[in-house]
Design a protein around this motif. Structure first.
Motif, PDB file in Angstrom:
ATOM      1  N   ASP A  90       9.975  -6.849  -7.608  1.00 58.04           N
ATOM      2  CA  ASP A  90      10.867  -5.716  -8.053  1.00 58.04           C
ATOM      3  C   ASP A  90      10.414  -4.699  -9.298  1.00 58.04           C
ATOM      4  O   ASP A  90      10.706  -3.890 -10.672  1.00 58.04           O
ATOM      5  N   MET A  91       8.824  -4.612  -9.447  1.00 54.77           N
ATOM      6  CA  MET A  91       7.593  -4.658 -10.199  1.00 54.77           C
ATOM      7  C   MET A  91       7.630  -2.660  -9.932  1.00 54.77           C
ATOM      8  O   MET A  91       6.472  -3.087  -8.636  1.00 54.77           O
ATOM      9  N   GLY A  92       6.753  -1.810 -10.712  1.00 54.00           N
ATOM     10  CA  GLY A  92       7.252  -0.568 -10.307  1.00 54.00           C
ATOM     11  C   GLY A  92       5.039  -0.529 -10.502  1.00 54.00           C
ATOM     12  O   GLY A  92       4.629   0.822 -10.682  1.00 54.00           O
ATOM     13  N   PHE A  93       4.362  -1.298  -9.797  1.00 55.79           N
ATOM     14  CA  PHE A  93       2.809  -1.366 -10.465  1.00 55.79           C
ATOM     15  C   PHE A  93       1.797  -0.685  -9.127  1.00 55.79           C
ATOM     16  O   PHE A  93       2.762  -0.787  -7.547  1.00 55.79           O
ATOM     17  N   ASP A  94       1.102  -0.378  -8.709  1.00 55.21           N
ATOM     18  CA  ASP A  94       0.358   0.110  -7.716  1.00 55.21           C
ATOM     19  C   ASP A  94      -0.973  -1.207  -7.529  1.00 55.21           C
ATOM     20  O   ASP A  94      -0.394  -0.604  -5.818  1.00 55.21           O
ATOM     21  N   ALA A  95      -1.219  -1.683  -8.262  1.00 54.46           N
ATOM     22  CA  ALA A  95      -2.009  -2.591  -7.776  1.00 54.46           C
ATOM     23  C   ALA A  95      -1.857  -4.612  -8.910  1.00 54.46           C
ATOM     24  O   ALA A  95      -1.126  -3.467  -9.916  1.00 54.46           O
ATOM     25  N   TYR A  96      -2.466  -4.990  -8.334  1.00 53.86           N
ATOM     26  CA  TYR A  96      -1.775  -6.452  -8.838  1.00 53.86           C
ATOM     27  C   TYR A  96      -3.197  -7.692  -8.317  1.00 53.86           C
ATOM     28  O   TYR A  96      -3.679  -7.553  -7.413  1.00 53.86           O
ATOM     29  N   ILE A  97      -4.197  -7.120 -10.140  1.00 58.34           N
ATOM     30  CA  ILE A  97      -5.164  -7.916  -9.588  1.00 58.34           C
ATOM     31  C   ILE A  97      -5.234  -9.426 -10.383  1.00 58.34           C
ATOM     32  O   ILE A  97      -4.822  -9.194 -11.400  1.00 58.34           O
ATOM     33  N   THR A  98      -5.898 -10.442  -9.881  1.00 58.19           N
ATOM     34  CA  THR A  98      -5.534 -11.781 -11.283  1.00 58.19           C
ATOM     35  C   THR A  98      -7.282 -11.619 -11.180  1.00 58.19           C
ATOM     36  O   THR A  98      -8.430 -11.676 -10.398  1.00 58.19           O
ATOM     37  N   LYS A  99      -7.469 -12.245 -12.872  1.00 59.16           N
ATOM     38  CA  LYS A  99      -9.310 -12.237 -13.548  1.00 59.16           C
ATOM     39  C   LYS A  99      -9.302 -13.338 -13.110  1.00 59.16           C
ATOM     40  O   LYS A  99      -8.410 -14.631 -12.485  1.00 59.16           O
ATOM     41  N   LEU A 109     -11.374  -0.719  -7.917  1.00 57.36           N
ATOM     42  CA  LEU A 109     -10.025  -0.394  -8.059  1.00 57.36           C
ATOM     43  C   LEU A 109      -9.464   0.350  -8.060  1.00 57.36           C
ATOM     44  O   LEU A 109      -8.518   1.499  -7.486  1.00 57.36           O
ATOM     45  N   VAL A 110     -10.180   1.506  -9.318  1.00 53.26           N
ATOM     46  CA  VAL A 110     -10.285   2.634  -9.889  1.00 53.26           C
ATOM     47  C   VAL A 110     -10.808   3.709  -8.445  1.00 53.26           C
ATOM     48  O   VAL A 110      -9.346   4.968  -8.933  1.00 53.26           O
ATOM     49  N   ASP A 111     -11.366   3.231  -8.267  1.00 57.13           N
ATOM     50  CA  ASP A 111     -11.560   4.477  -7.416  1.00 57.13           C
ATOM     51  C   ASP A 111     -10.525   4.788  -5.522  1.00 57.13           C
ATOM     52  O   ASP A 111      -9.829   5.423  -5.955  1.00 57.13           O
ATOM     53  N   HIS A 112      -9.746   3.585  -5.345  1.00 55.70           N
ATOM     54  CA  HIS A 112      -8.744   3.294  -4.869  1.00 55.70           C
ATOM     55  C   HIS A 112      -7.238   4.199  -5.252  1.00 55.70           C
ATOM     56  O   HIS A 112      -6.578   5.021  -4.138  1.00 55.70           O
ATOM     57  N   LEU A 113      -7.387   3.613  -5.942  1.00 49.76           N
ATOM     58  CA  LEU A 113      -5.912   4.572  -7.030  1.00 49.76           C
ATOM     59  C   LEU A 113      -5.968   5.746  -7.163  1.00 49.76           C
ATOM     60  O   LEU A 113      -5.279   6.453  -7.039  1.00 49.76           O
ATOM     61  N   ASP A 173      -6.549   4.016   4.678  1.00 57.46           N
ATOM     62  CA  ASP A 173      -6.302   2.847   5.932  1.00 57.46           C
ATOM     63  C   ASP A 173      -7.099   2.021   6.192  1.00 57.46           C
ATOM     64  O   ASP A 173      -7.511   1.332   7.077  1.00 57.46           O
ATOM     65  N   ASP A 174      -8.689   1.975   5.812  1.00 57.24           N
ATOM     66  CA  ASP A 174      -9.338   1.592   6.383  1.00 57.24           C
ATOM     67  C   ASP A 174      -9.578   0.419   6.173  1.00 57.24           C
ATOM     68  O   ASP A 174      -8.882  -0.531   4.330  1.00 57.24           O
ATOM     69  N   GLU A 175      -9.987  -0.767   6.566  1.00 52.35           N
ATOM     70  CA  GLU A 175      -9.976  -2.746   6.238  1.00 52.35           C
ATOM     71  C   GLU A 175     -10.700  -2.294   4.730  1.00 52.35           C
ATOM     72  O   GLU A 175     -10.274  -3.457   4.163  1.00 52.35           O
ATOM     73  N   GLY A 176     -11.667  -1.771   4.396  1.00 49.70           N
ATOM     74  CA  GLY A 176     -12.253  -2.054   3.432  1.00 49.70           C
ATOM     75  C   GLY A 176     -11.629  -2.379   2.174  1.00 49.70           C
ATOM     76  O   GLY A 176     -11.684  -3.065   1.242  1.00 49.70           O
ATOM     77  N   PHE A 177     -10.119  -1.225   2.571  1.00 50.87           N
ATOM     78  CA  PHE A 177      -9.282  -1.179   1.148  1.00 50.87           C
ATOM     79  C   PHE A 177      -8.584  -2.795   0.829  1.00 50.87           C
ATOM     80  O   PHE A 177      -8.470  -3.376   0.105  1.00 50.87           O
ATOM     81  N   GLU A 178      -8.073  -3.239   2.364  1.00 51.21           N
ATOM     82  CA  GLU A 178      -7.292  -4.561   2.284  1.00 51.21           C
ATOM     83  C   GLU A 178      -8.632  -5.296   1.951  1.00 51.21           C
ATOM     84  O   GLU A 178      -8.062  -6.478   1.615  1.00 51.21           O
ATOM     85  N   THR A 179      -9.974  -5.542   2.514  1.00 56.95           N
ATOM     86  CA  THR A 179     -10.626  -6.007   1.574  1.00 56.95           C
ATOM     87  C   THR A 179     -11.835  -6.477   1.092  1.00 56.95           C
ATOM     88  O   THR A 179     -11.525  -7.557   0.239  1.00 56.95           O
ATOM     89  N   ALA A 180     -11.253  -5.401  -0.274  1.00 53.81           N
ATOM     90  CA  ALA A 180     -11.382  -5.354  -1.407  1.00 53.81           C
ATOM     91  C   ALA A 180     -10.079  -5.936  -2.279  1.00 53.81           C
ATOM     92  O   ALA A 180     -10.492  -6.795  -3.446  1.00 53.81           O
ATOM     93  N   LEU A 181      -9.151  -5.722  -1.728  1.00 55.44           N
ATOM     94  CA  LEU A 181      -7.923  -6.526  -2.609  1.00 55.44           C
ATOM     95  C   LEU A 181      -8.008  -8.042  -2.613  1.00 55.44           C
ATOM     96  O   LEU A 181      -7.617  -8.755  -3.290  1.00 55.44           O
TER      97      LEU A 181
END
Length: 185
Positions: A90-99, A109-113, A173-181
């Motif tokens: 239910d949170m309204g973020f665009d990406a969730y990244i764990t340190k 991350l910033v470039d994709h956002l 939609d490239d696979e690179g974004f999913e791979t990066a995440l």
């Protein structure tokens, strides 16, 4: 240097300095070390927020909806040590990244956002133009509209926006974004 301003919200001074130092190579950066300071430094110039979830005082969970209220199109990434749980649904973020995250991960991350923001803007303009086309076509016969230069301009604009949106979608939609995440998790 890009004109897109990045806000780094991180209560650990070493990490705040590290992230901002990396990003300052390419972007103007503001740093806040708690939620209240983040809201003070947040304005219309901010395009991306890297938001720590756990901070003393006002945490990232409390700051996020306030950012969304002020500027819904701002891209927000939770950059946190907190492993995601079902509460993130239910949170309204665009990406969730764990340190921890690496320098190249932060830039990707910033470039994709930022890319996503441009895509969202194009989609919004495309839907606006399409609604104008539909409204006109519901009001007039196509034969009447075909000789109208403004209508022809609208059709050309729709075609251009469709092409731009399609090009952006292919990049997004490239696979690179999913791979990066996945690599960031």
């Amino acid at each position: 240097m890009s004109k897109d301003v990045i806000l780094v919200v991180e209560d650990e001074p070493e990490l705040a300095d590290l992230y901002s130092g990396w990003l300052e190579q390419k972007y103007p950066v503001r740093v806040a070390q708690d939620g209240s300071e983040a809201l003070e430094k947040f304005d219309d110039d901010i395009e991306v927020v890297l938001l720590d979830r756990q901070m003393p005082g006002m945490d990232g969970d409390a700051v996020l909806p306030l950012i969304r209220d002020r500027k819904p199109e701002c891209q927000v990434a939770m950059v946190t040590a907190v492993e995601p749980d079902v509460d993130v649904i239910d949170m309204g973020f665009d990406a969730y990244i764990t340190k921890p995250i690496r320098e190249e991960d932060v830039f990707e991350l910033v470039d994709h956002l930022l890319h996503r923001r441009v895509y969202d803007d194009n989609v919004r303009r495309l839907f606006s133009a399409l609604s104008k086309q539909i409204a006109l076509e519901n009001q007039y016969d196509r034969e009447e509209l075909e000789d109208d230069p403004q209508y022809q301009y609208l059709l050309a604009r729709i075609e251009k926006l469709r092409d731009e949106t399609s090009d952006l979608a292919e990049q997004f939609d490239d696979e690179g974004f999913e791979t990066a995440l996945a690599a960031l998790q």
